[in-house]
Design an enzyme around this catalytic site. Structure first.
Site, PDB file in Angstrom:
ATOM      1  N   ASN A  41       0.809  -1.230   0.000  1.00 29.86           N
ATOM      2  CA  ASN A  41       0.000   0.000   0.000  1.00 29.86           C
ATOM      3  C   ASN A  41       0.836   1.271   0.000  1.00 29.86           C
ATOM      4  O   ASN A  41       0.455   2.278   0.615  1.00 29.86           O
ATOM      5  CB  ASN A  41      -0.950   0.018   1.206  1.00 29.86           C
ATOM      6  CG  ASN A  41      -1.940  -1.117   1.159  1.00 29.86           C
ATOM      7  OD1 ASN A  41      -2.802  -1.181   0.292  1.00 29.86           O
ATOM      8  ND2 ASN A  41      -1.801  -2.051   2.090  1.00 29.86           N
ATOM      9  N   LYS A 129       0.723 -11.992  -2.724  1.00 29.77           N
ATOM     10  CA  LYS A 129       1.642 -11.125  -3.474  1.00 29.77           C
ATOM     11  C   LYS A 129       3.020 -11.088  -2.821  1.00 29.77           C
ATOM     12  O   LYS A 129       4.045 -11.247  -3.493  1.00 29.77           O
ATOM     13  CB  LYS A 129       1.083  -9.710  -3.586  1.00 29.77           C
ATOM     14  CG  LYS A 129       1.970  -8.790  -4.440  1.00 29.77           C
ATOM     15  CD  LYS A 129       1.482  -7.356  -4.446  1.00 29.77           C
ATOM     16  CE  LYS A 129       1.900  -6.626  -3.192  1.00 29.77           C
ATOM     17  NZ  LYS A 129       1.673  -5.163  -3.288  1.00 29.77           N
ATOM     18  N   HIS A 149      -1.109  -3.021 -10.626  1.00 28.38           N
ATOM     19  CA  HIS A 149      -0.847  -2.811 -12.047  1.00 28.38           C
ATOM     20  C   HIS A 149      -1.086  -4.093 -12.842  1.00 28.38           C
ATOM     21  O   HIS A 149      -1.738  -4.077 -13.886  1.00 28.38           O
ATOM     22  CB  HIS A 149       0.581  -2.322 -12.266  1.00 28.38           C
ATOM     23  CG  HIS A 149       0.885  -1.010 -11.642  1.00 28.38           C
ATOM     24  ND1 HIS A 149       0.302   0.176 -12.036  1.00 28.38           N
ATOM     25  CD2 HIS A 149       1.723  -0.673 -10.616  1.00 28.38           C
ATOM     26  CE1 HIS A 149       0.763   1.166 -11.307  1.00 28.38           C
ATOM     27  NE2 HIS A 149       1.632   0.675 -10.438  1.00 28.38           N
TER      28      HIS A 149
END
Length: 224
Positions: A41, A129, A149
């Site tokens: 973040n 992730k 993205h």
């Protein structure tokens, strides 16, 4: 075009446009884990500042592990969400120490990718992730990290089923792209997302993938 063929074409076209990409200077698995927790973040600049401040403040990961929580929080404040990230880092370091007797993740290299992924995700604050980034870039294991993205770009291309979450997209994209392309495809898709396929105003006419993109076909040609 089938999705696996589309994935290979995406990889080839992005290599033609951007060339072979390079990740930041190689880090050890522990360093990559800490860096990636800090990256959650926030942007790369804030992540790197926080990481640099952390390693400048403490002489070793053992010192980070044993430090007062507020000291670690203050050291990583520029990464944002420091009240979460500081304790997450310390917790991870403590678990590694307790289970391995030292702060070292090299043992994961000898595990199957699925087992190493499961071990990493058992750490609080480490999701698909973060685990995939550590696996791919620090452990040289096949994993396909999906950030905002990658999720946006592959969704627009039509590589993801509509509504698929980023967490589920990790295994889905790993099935579509050949393992030997993971490193380059991941980084080049991120570059495309930052420079061209942006969230609010994508520069579709400039995109090297426009001829194979479902979003471009629908937006500019009226039909997929």
């Amino acid at each position: 075009m089938k999705n696996k063929q589309l994935a290979i074409k995406v990889h080839q076209l992005l290599l033609d446009r951007f060339g072979p990409p390079t990740w930041h200077p190689p880090l050890s698995p522990v360093e990559e884990l800490v860096s990636t927790i800090l990256s959650q973040n926030t942007n790369d600049v804030n992540r790197d500042r926080a990481y640099a401040r952390l390693v400048d403040t403490f002489d070793s990961w053992e010192e980070v592990r044993d430090a007062d929580e507020e000291e670690v929080i203050e050291a990583v404040r520029t990464a944002g969400l420091a009240n979460q990230k500081g304790p997450r880092i310390q917790n991870a370091l403590r678990i590694i120490s307790r289970e391995r007797g030292e702060i070292n993740l090299d043992f994961l290299k000898d595990m199957k990718t699925s087992e190493a992924k499961k071990w990493l995700e058992s750490l609080k604050g480490v999701g698909p992730k973060t685990a995939a980034i550590v696996l791919l870039f620090a452990l040289d294991k096949p994993a396909f990290p999906v950030d905002t993205h990658v999720h946006r770009v592959t969704g627009r291309l039509g590589l993801l089923p509509e509504g698929m979450s980023a967490d589920k997209a990790h295994s889905h994209l790993a099935d579509l792209f050949p393992p030997e392309t993971y490193y380059q495809a991941h980084l080049n898709i991120i570059q495309l997302g930052r420079e061209i396929c942006q969230a609010r105003k994508p520069s579709c006419p400039e995109c090297p993938l426009k001829d194979i993109c479902a979003y471009y076909a629908e937006t500019y040609q009226g039909a997929v």
